[in-house]
Design a protein around this motif. Sequence first.
Motif, PDB file in Angstrom:
ATOM      1  N   ARG A 199      31.683 -47.290  62.252  1.00 35.58           N
ATOM      2  CA  ARG A 199      32.828 -46.468  62.697  1.00 35.58           C
ATOM      3  C   ARG A 199      32.407 -45.005  62.627  1.00 35.58           C
ATOM      4  O   ARG A 199      31.844 -44.565  61.617  1.00 35.58           O
ATOM      5  CB  ARG A 199      34.034 -46.719  61.782  1.00 35.58           C
ATOM      6  N   GLN A 219      44.282 -48.913  59.310  1.00 38.43           N
ATOM      7  CA  GLN A 219      43.002 -48.202  59.428  1.00 38.43           C
ATOM      8  C   GLN A 219      42.118 -48.489  58.218  1.00 38.43           C
ATOM      9  O   GLN A 219      40.910 -48.492  58.295  1.00 38.43           O
ATOM     10  CB  GLN A 219      43.250 -46.686  59.522  1.00 38.43           C
ATOM     11  N   PHE A 251      32.535 -52.558  59.710  1.00 32.41           N
ATOM     12  CA  PHE A 251      31.950 -51.471  60.509  1.00 32.41           C
ATOM     13  C   PHE A 251      30.523 -51.141  60.049  1.00 32.41           C
ATOM     14  O   PHE A 251      30.285 -50.180  59.329  1.00 32.41           O
ATOM     15  CB  PHE A 251      32.826 -50.225  60.433  1.00 32.41           C
ATOM     16  N   ASN A 262      39.175 -44.345  46.696  1.00 30.47           N
ATOM     17  CA  ASN A 262      39.906 -45.232  47.618  1.00 30.47           C
ATOM     18  C   ASN A 262      41.005 -46.021  46.915  1.00 30.47           C
ATOM     19  O   ASN A 262      40.701 -47.027  46.273  1.00 30.47           O
ATOM     20  CB  ASN A 262      38.914 -46.165  48.313  1.00 30.47           C
ATOM     21  N   LEU A 300      40.565 -50.483  54.824  1.00 27.49           N
ATOM     22  CA  LEU A 300      39.955 -51.803  54.656  1.00 27.49           C
ATOM     23  C   LEU A 300      40.886 -52.825  54.036  1.00 27.49           C
ATOM     24  O   LEU A 300      41.080 -53.919  54.596  1.00 27.49           O
ATOM     25  CB  LEU A 300      38.687 -51.683  53.798  1.00 27.49           C
ATOM     26  N   TYR A 339      36.778 -48.157  44.843  1.00 30.21           N
ATOM     27  CA  TYR A 339      38.141 -48.659  45.061  1.00 30.21           C
ATOM     28  C   TYR A 339      38.903 -48.652  43.746  1.00 30.21           C
ATOM     29  O   TYR A 339      38.560 -49.382  42.822  1.00 30.21           O
ATOM     30  CB  TYR A 339      38.097 -50.068  45.654  1.00 30.21           C
ATOM     31  N   ALA A 394      28.743 -50.266  53.843  1.00 29.86           N
ATOM     32  CA  ALA A 394      29.043 -48.993  53.159  1.00 29.86           C
ATOM     33  C   ALA A 394      29.729 -49.206  51.820  1.00 29.86           C
ATOM     34  O   ALA A 394      30.431 -50.203  51.627  1.00 29.86           O
ATOM     35  CB  ALA A 394      29.916 -48.131  54.070  1.00 29.86           C
ATOM     36  N   LYS A 399      47.939 -38.500  56.871  1.00 30.18           N
ATOM     37  CA  LYS A 399      46.687 -38.859  56.183  1.00 30.18           C
ATOM     38  C   LYS A 399      45.746 -39.769  56.984  1.00 30.18           C
ATOM     39  O   LYS A 399      44.814 -40.352  56.442  1.00 30.18           O
ATOM     40  CB  LYS A 399      47.025 -39.535  54.873  1.00 30.18           C
ATOM     41  N   ASP A 408      32.161 -42.353  59.404  1.00 23.73           N
ATOM     42  CA  ASP A 408      32.045 -42.989  58.089  1.00 23.73           C
ATOM     43  C   ASP A 408      30.778 -42.524  57.365  1.00 23.73           C
ATOM     44  O   ASP A 408      29.745 -42.340  57.998  1.00 23.73           O
ATOM     45  CB  ASP A 408      31.989 -44.515  58.241  1.00 23.73           C
ATOM     46  N   THR A 441      37.169 -37.026  50.243  1.00 30.97           N
ATOM     47  CA  THR A 441      36.706 -36.671  51.598  1.00 30.97           C
ATOM     48  C   THR A 441      36.105 -35.274  51.622  1.00 30.97           C
ATOM     49  O   THR A 441      35.227 -34.982  52.424  1.00 30.97           O
ATOM     50  CB  THR A 441      37.912 -36.738  52.568  1.00 30.97           C
ATOM     51  N   SER A 467      36.788 -56.772  61.207  1.00 33.42           N
ATOM     52  CA  SER A 467      35.515 -56.201  61.695  1.00 33.42           C
ATOM     53  C   SER A 467      34.931 -55.348  60.582  1.00 33.42           C
ATOM     54  O   SER A 467      35.609 -54.450  60.059  1.00 33.42           O
ATOM     55  CB  SER A 467      35.769 -55.313  62.927  1.00 33.42           C
ATOM     56  N   TYR A 517      43.747 -54.288  55.990  1.00 34.37           N
ATOM     57  CA  TYR A 517      43.240 -55.102  57.090  1.00 34.37           C
ATOM     58  C   TYR A 517      42.755 -56.464  56.568  1.00 34.37           C
ATOM     59  O   TYR A 517      42.996 -57.518  57.168  1.00 34.37           O
ATOM     60  CB  TYR A 517      42.101 -54.401  57.848  1.00 34.37           C
ATOM     61  N   SER A 535      41.363 -35.346  48.026  1.00 30.80           N
ATOM     62  CA  SER A 535      40.604 -36.531  48.415  1.00 30.80           C
ATOM     63  C   SER A 535      39.111 -36.301  48.270  1.00 30.80           C
ATOM     64  O   SER A 535      38.630 -35.180  48.447  1.00 30.80           O
ATOM     65  CB  SER A 535      40.928 -36.868  49.890  1.00 30.80           C
TER      66      SER A 535
HETATM   67  C1  WQD Z   1      36.540 -48.176  53.570  1.00 28.47           C
HETATM   68  C2  WQD Z   1      35.275 -48.882  54.041  1.00 28.47           C
HETATM   69  C3  WQD Z   1      34.834 -48.603  56.389  1.00 28.47           C
HETATM   70  C4  WQD Z   1      38.306 -50.850  57.792  1.00 28.47           C
HETATM   71  C5  WQD Z   1      39.697 -43.084  54.121  1.00 28.47           C
HETATM   72  C6  WQD Z   1      39.914 -41.600  54.107  1.00 28.47           C
HETATM   73  C7  WQD Z   1      40.245 -41.158  52.701  1.00 28.47           C
HETATM   74  C8  WQD Z   1      41.434 -41.931  52.227  1.00 28.47           C
HETATM   75  C9  WQD Z   1      41.101 -43.411  52.210  1.00 28.47           C
HETATM   76  C10 WQD Z   1      43.532 -40.899  52.724  1.00 28.47           C
HETATM   77  C11 WQD Z   1      34.449 -48.040  55.032  1.00 28.47           C
HETATM   78  C12 WQD Z   1      35.107 -50.066  56.047  1.00 28.47           C
HETATM   79  C13 WQD Z   1      37.374 -50.223  56.989  1.00 28.47           C
HETATM   80  C14 WQD Z   1      37.914 -51.985  58.561  1.00 28.47           C
HETATM   81  C15 WQD Z   1      35.703 -51.798  57.673  1.00 28.47           C
HETATM   82  N1  WQD Z   1      42.543 -41.710  53.060  1.00 28.47           N
HETATM   83  N2  WQD Z   1      36.090 -50.699  56.931  1.00 28.47           N
HETATM   84  N3  WQD Z   1      36.618 -52.412  58.460  1.00 28.47           N
HETATM   85  O1  WQD Z   1      37.208 -44.402  55.253  1.00 28.47           O
HETATM   86  O2  WQD Z   1      36.513 -44.685  52.812  1.00 28.47           O
HETATM   87  O3  WQD Z   1      38.568 -43.382  53.346  1.00 28.47           O
HETATM   88  O4  WQD Z   1      40.803 -43.763  53.587  1.00 28.47           O
HETATM   89  O5  WQD Z   1      43.683 -40.290  51.707  1.00 28.47           O
HETATM   90  O6  WQD Z   1      40.542 -39.784  52.717  1.00 28.47           O
HETATM   91  O7  WQD Z   1      38.707 -40.970  54.483  1.00 28.47           O
HETATM   92  O8  WQD Z   1      38.565 -45.838  53.656  1.00 28.47           O
HETATM   93  O9  WQD Z   1      39.553 -48.085  53.842  1.00 28.47           O
HETATM   94  O10 WQD Z   1      39.147 -46.746  55.973  1.00 28.47           O
HETATM   95  O11 WQD Z   1      37.200 -47.693  54.745  1.00 28.47           O
HETATM   96  O12 WQD Z   1      34.533 -52.214  57.612  1.00 28.47           O
HETATM   97  O13 WQD Z   1      38.716 -52.588  59.326  1.00 28.47           O
HETATM   98  O14 WQD Z   1      35.639 -50.061  54.742  1.00 28.47           O
HETATM   99  O15 WQD Z   1      33.776 -48.498  57.333  1.00 28.47           O
HETATM  100  O16 WQD Z   1      33.068 -48.305  54.788  1.00 28.47           O
HETATM  101  P1  WQD Z   1      37.588 -44.581  53.833  1.00 28.47           P
HETATM  102  P2  WQD Z   1      38.710 -47.116  54.608  1.00 28.47           P
END
Ligand code: WQD
Length: 336
Positions: A295, A198, A218, A179, A200, A233, A229, A85, A298, A127, A216, A203, A125
């Motif tokens: 990123r 990976q 993004f 999310n 948010l 959640y 963005a 994933k 995104d 996505t 960070s 992290y 998803s």
């Molecule tokens: C959320 C927001 C980032 C990390 C992905 C997949 C989705 C599902 C969930 C699997 C965005 C920002 C993130 C960081 C940041 N995965 N961010 N700094 O990208 O919406 O969804 O994960 O099922 O299918 O696409 O989730 O948590 O990665 O990011 O600023 O260190 O947080 O840019 O805006 P995302 P995410």
Amino acid sequence: MKKILVTGGLGFIGSHTAVELQNSGFDVIIIDDLSNARIEVLENIGKITGKVPEFFQLDLKSKAQVTSFFENNHVDGIIHFAAFKAVGESVQKPLDYYENNIGSLVYILQEMRDRKLNNFIFSSSCTVYGQADELPITENAPIKPAESPYGNTKQIGEEIIQDSCKANGLNAIALRYFNPIGAHESAKIGELPLGVPQNLIPYVTQTAAGIREQLSIFGDDYDTPDGTAIRDYIHVVDLAKAHIAALNRLLHQKNETAFEVFNVGTGKGSSVLEIVKAFEKATNQNLNYKIVERRAGDITAAYADTNIANEKLNWKTEKSLEEALLSAWKWQNTQS
Ligand code: WQD
């Protein structure tokens, strides 16, 4: 007692769903290959519910292993989480993602066809929508060309299931997650990102715990009120309960062949900066962050229109964003 197979059941959403299944009176069998989960999760599910689910460590990319499982186990329904994933990783290793995510799905659906098994729930998803043209996002929003092989496996997966419903009389539901965040209130299960998170929230909690130096963010040049963005959640326990609601819908739909999709979110969007502030307020922690470049891949904003899921699944979210963030922090503090 109805027996439900949960593939990927030691993973983040799978484990929380296994708990809610047992709490709802279902007998649970878990298959996991442990490629992205730890075996300790199994006993921790047992500590929460009082019953350790039956467990098989199997590789669902092996048709022989899938067939052998179904030769020896009858199930009344299947919730299929097992998949790779990581969006970024999928760009680096597309064939691994297609082999694993599509191969395992096809093998399971073949067994359901051959043994006349029914009631299939697919972990999909939001996505699949890419950057939707309209917000909030309804289930009728157009499916956009996938931005990653991971997202493509979700789109293809839904199409495969729909074709199997038509051809083989399968009853199925795809839940399009927004999310998922947070952890069970016991803090015995939660999100276990391997390596550098990976997503948010892990992290954020690792930064607050001092494991990561700084968060960070993004990009703050998006077309949103504060420039960061927006996402929807949803507390992972609310998401888990949506699977129970979907399963009950399937179990009570007699002699219907149907493929339905539902958006599973809170219906509310939060920006990254709003999440940071909400986390600091809920946990009384100061978060060290900096704004960096966007990123790649995104999207600007995504949040769900939950009306159809609320109505047809007779389900809605019950937990607040603050509860979700606090549960994530409590879980982080149990991790060495
Ligand atoms: C959320 C927001 C980032 C990390 C992905 C997949 C989705 C599902 C969930 C699997 C965005 C920002 C993130 C960081 C940041 N995965 N961010 N700094 O990208 O919406 O969804 O994960 O099922 O299918 O696409 O989730 O948590 O990665 O990011 O600023 O260190 O947080 O840019 O805006 P995302 P995410």
